[in-house]
Design a protein around this motif. Structure first.
Motif, PDB file in Angstrom:
ATOM      1  N   SER A  31       1.206  -1.487   0.034  1.00  0.00           N
ATOM      2  CA  SER A  31      -0.659  -0.134  -0.414  1.00  0.00           C
ATOM      3  C   SER A  31       0.803   0.786  -0.405  1.00  0.00           C
ATOM      4  O   SER A  31       1.843   1.568   0.894  1.00  0.00           O
ATOM      5  CB  SER A  31      -1.053  -0.576   0.811  1.00  0.00           C
ATOM      6  N   LEU A  32       1.079   1.611  -1.001  1.00  0.00           N
ATOM      7  CA  LEU A  32       1.462   3.209  -1.166  1.00  0.00           C
ATOM      8  C   LEU A  32       0.969   4.389  -0.512  1.00  0.00           C
ATOM      9  O   LEU A  32      -0.118   4.827  -0.759  1.00  0.00           O
ATOM     10  CB  LEU A  32       1.995   3.502  -2.672  1.00  0.00           C
ATOM     11  N   VAL A  33       1.520   5.536   0.150  1.00  0.00           N
ATOM     12  CA  VAL A  33       1.033   6.426   0.990  1.00  0.00           C
ATOM     13  C   VAL A  33       2.007   7.115   0.578  1.00  0.00           C
ATOM     14  O   VAL A  33       3.353   7.101   1.084  1.00  0.00           O
ATOM     15  CB  VAL A  33       0.884   5.886   2.639  1.00  0.00           C
ATOM     16  N   SER A  34       1.531   8.605   1.067  1.00  0.00           N
ATOM     17  CA  SER A  34       2.189   9.773   0.134  1.00  0.00           C
ATOM     18  C   SER A  34       2.399  10.408   2.355  1.00  0.00           C
ATOM     19  O   SER A  34       1.443  11.042   2.305  1.00  0.00           O
ATOM     20  CB  SER A  34       1.503  11.092  -0.187  1.00  0.00           C
ATOM     21  N   THR A  35       3.540  10.631   1.937  1.00  0.00           N
ATOM     22  CA  THR A  35       3.850  11.249   3.798  1.00  0.00           C
ATOM     23  C   THR A  35       3.125  12.627   3.559  1.00  0.00           C
ATOM     24  O   THR A  35       3.138  13.397   2.382  1.00  0.00           O
ATOM     25  CB  THR A  35       5.017  10.941   3.864  1.00  0.00           C
ATOM     26  N   ASP A  36       3.834  13.163   5.112  1.00  0.00           N
ATOM     27  CA  ASP A  36       2.400  14.444   4.743  1.00  0.00           C
ATOM     28  C   ASP A  36       1.805  15.346   4.540  1.00  0.00           C
ATOM     29  O   ASP A  36       1.138  16.047   3.949  1.00  0.00           O
ATOM     30  CB  ASP A  36       4.309  15.496   4.511  1.00  0.00           C
ATOM     31  N   THR A  37       0.399  13.692   4.760  1.00  0.00           N
ATOM     32  CA  THR A  37      -0.883  14.136   3.750  1.00  0.00           C
ATOM     33  C   THR A  37      -2.094  13.456   4.666  1.00  0.00           C
ATOM     34  O   THR A  37      -1.847  12.605   4.926  1.00  0.00           O
ATOM     35  CB  THR A  37      -0.506  13.531   2.668  1.00  0.00           C
ATOM     36  N   GLU A  38      -2.946  13.882   4.344  1.00  0.00           N
ATOM     37  CA  GLU A  38      -4.308  13.132   4.332  1.00  0.00           C
ATOM     38  C   GLU A  38      -4.082  11.390   4.778  1.00  0.00           C
ATOM     39  O   GLU A  38      -4.821  11.213   5.383  1.00  0.00           O
ATOM     40  CB  GLU A  38      -5.333  13.199   4.473  1.00  0.00           C
ATOM     41  N   GLU A  39      -3.507  11.042   3.812  1.00  0.00           N
ATOM     42  CA  GLU A  39      -3.234   9.583   3.420  1.00  0.00           C
ATOM     43  C   GLU A  39      -2.832   9.093   4.210  1.00  0.00           C
ATOM     44  O   GLU A  39      -3.133   7.393   4.253  1.00  0.00           O
ATOM     45  CB  GLU A  39      -2.363   9.547   1.933  1.00  0.00           C
ATOM     46  N   MET A  40      -1.828   9.344   5.754  1.00  0.00           N
ATOM     47  CA  MET A  40      -1.379   9.249   6.918  1.00  0.00           C
ATOM     48  C   MET A  40      -2.735   8.535   7.373  1.00  0.00           C
ATOM     49  O   MET A  40      -2.116   7.133   8.084  1.00  0.00           O
ATOM     50  CB  MET A  40      -0.117   9.813   7.315  1.00  0.00           C
ATOM     51  N   TYR A  41      -3.416   9.340   7.351  1.00  0.00           N
ATOM     52  CA  TYR A  41      -3.919   9.322   8.246  1.00  0.00           C
ATOM     53  C   TYR A  41      -5.571   7.852   8.215  1.00  0.00           C
ATOM     54  O   TYR A  41      -5.844   6.916   8.580  1.00  0.00           O
ATOM     55  CB  TYR A  41      -5.598  10.516   8.760  1.00  0.00           C
ATOM     56  N   TYR A  42      -5.712   8.193   6.699  1.00  0.00           N
ATOM     57  CA  TYR A  42      -6.984   7.679   6.069  1.00  0.00           C
ATOM     58  C   TYR A  42      -6.021   5.929   6.393  1.00  0.00           C
ATOM     59  O   TYR A  42      -6.747   4.767   6.016  1.00  0.00           O
ATOM     60  CB  TYR A  42      -7.351   7.845   4.777  1.00  0.00           C
ATOM     61  N   SER A  43      -4.624   5.454   5.808  1.00  0.00           N
ATOM     62  CA  SER A  43      -3.934   4.585   5.950  1.00  0.00           C
ATOM     63  C   SER A  43      -4.011   4.077   6.941  1.00  0.00           C
ATOM     64  O   SER A  43      -4.738   2.413   7.165  1.00  0.00           O
ATOM     65  CB  SER A  43      -2.689   4.561   5.753  1.00  0.00           C
TER      66      SER A  43
END
Length: 474
Positions: A357-369
């Motif tokens: 699962s690829l996640v962008s750091t320092d974005t809302e993706e961190m919370y969602y992941s």
């Protein structure tokens, strides 16, 4: 009180002359789940929860062999074909006893047809139908069904799909799913729409017994640069294709990313507007051809599509914090692969499957992941977070590794219309609140899947992850 159907003493509805083939043997957990439904000598309505790849279809077919007319509801035309094949494979059902009702296949519901396999959309559709469809849906409404099997039952609480319950008249309802979760808290509606949960088993318990494979879960955190971000998808694709000989599914909810990468890499793709015949072509080549080892899927591949050959999932874009989607996507690789008798998939054993699962750091993706992983963590899974993927020396080989390529793609995204950078929204996607949804995409891409099928010699060396587009667009 559970709703029960005294099918043994039903003298009104005709029996369906169907039974499991003699060589078919259910696993102990499948037998236990069926005993929860038929243990009293009657059929109880309710829900059976089994992991993806654990044989929910065999449980459904076994239930159908107990009694009379069956109406089976699936989530897509592809899954209708797969259920029809499973019915023929597991049971003694005859060709003329099964009727398919989809947008492309409207088979006549003749007297011998004791089983109808259709989709939620076909039954619940409220618009103007063709004469052929109207005739079939009237016959479905008017017939008294002994058993209504609802695959991927977690979609039923959706406002559109719950109409299926009132349209069809059945004595007993069986819901099947791997993920009894929704983000809109409507999952409890299934208690009165279908019935209670009859049976559930833990995923890792089945892994330990070798019934499903052991998956290595990895969260790849992609740091952002000033203008762009590092690419982190090419390395696992190249590694698993060339060094492990694996079959790979790349998931993306964002149609822009899906098409950009699929076209650049010359890989086949399937999304909402892909016609049924083209889906079958792509899936058949993925299953049977060594030239096609990677396929790109939008969220249409989340549910019901059976791809047992897949070993690797790479998720480059997802649907906010949906726990169900995370688990369903991992489930695409859970089906047990051939291995020596008694051997269990543990540790670094060669039959492991892989989920990235690829996640962008320092974005809302961190919370969602973190939210998305909750269901899998509750099942006992854990996520590795590598610090060296891709390796530092692999940069020059990646697509968009040069600054001019990065800026060209960035400009392409910034100038794209809203309908091209939004998420693909399907009918069952309303388990996420409106604030978490993307733009409903109306894009109709004129790229034929077969145009992207290539031989091994033509395989490009690059793949990329790009998830900045939505933040940049805003």
């Amino acid at each position: 009180m559970l709703e029960e159907y005294d099918f043994r003493n039903d003298t009104v509805n005709p029996d369906l002359k169907i039974e499991l083939k003699p060589q078919i043997q259910a696993q102990p957990y499948q037998e236990e789940s069926l005993s929860k439904m038929f243990g009293t000598g009657r059929a109880r309505s309710g829900i059976i929860v089994l992991p993806c790849g654990a044989g929910k279809s065999l449980v459904g077919v076994s239930a159908a062999c107990r009694k009379s007319c069956l109406c089976l509801i699936a989530t897509s035309a592809v899954s209708v074909d797969q259920w029809t094949e499973q019915l023929k494979f597991w049971s003694t059902i005859q060709e003329d006893e099964v009727c398919r009702f989809t947008a492309d296949d409207k088979e006549d519901l003749h007297r011998n047809a004791g089983i109808v396999v259709t989709t939620y959309n076909m039954v619940a559709f409220g618009g103007i139908r063709s004469k052929e469809s109207e005739k079939l849906i009237e016959e479905i409404r008017n017939r008294e069904w002994g058993l209504l099997i609802m695959d991927e039952v977690h979609v039923v609480p959706a406002q559109v799909f719950r109409k299926v319950i009132s349209i069809t008249k059945s004595h007993c309802k069986l819901g099947l799913t791997a993920t009894l979760v929704r983000e809109d808290h409507r999952i409890s509606d299934l208690n009165f729409l279908i019935g209670p949960k009859l049976y559930e088993t833990n995923w890792l318990d089945l892994v330990k017994c070798g019934f499903i494979v052991n998956v290595q879960c990895t969260e790849v955190r992609c740091p952002m640069t000033k203008e762009f971000m590092e690419e982190a998808c090419e390395f696992p694709i190249r590694y698993h294709e060339q060094q492990r000989g694996h079959k790979i599914i790349v998931f993306s909810d964002k149609l822009f990313a899906l098409t950009e990468y699929a076209i650049k890499l010359h890989k086949p793709m399937i999304y909402g507007a892909t016609c049924h015949d083209d889906r079958k072509i792509v899936l058949d080549k993925f299953e049977n051809s060594t030239d096609v080892n990677t396929v790109f899927l939008s969220k249409v591949g989340d549910n019901s599509i059976d791809i047992p050959e897949a070993n690797v999932i790479i998720q480059i874009s997802s649907h906010a914090g949906s726990r169900r989607q995370e688990a369903q996507r991992l489930g695409r690789v859970l089906r047990a692969k051939d291995r020596p008798h008694g051997q269990v998939a543990v540790g670094k054993e060669e039959y492991n499957a892989f989920f990235y699962s690829l996640v962008s750091t320092d974005t809302e993706e961190m919370y969602y992941s973190t939210k998305r992983q909750q269901f899998l963590v509750e099942q006992g899974y854990s996520f590795k977070i590598p610090t060296n993927l891709p390796p530092a020396d692999s940069g020059p080989d990646l697509s968009y590794s040069r600054r001019d390529e990065q800026m060209a793609l960035l400009h392409k995204v910034m100038t794209a219309r809203d309908d091209k950078v939004g998420s693909e929204l399907l009918e069952d996607a309303d388990d996420i609140t409106n604030s978490q949804r993307g733009v409903k995409s109306k894009v109709r891409l004129r790229v034929h899947p077969s145009d992207m099928l290539c031989s091994k010699s033509d395989l490009p060396r690059a793949c990329t992850k790009y998830v900045l587009y939505q933040q940049l667009h805003h």
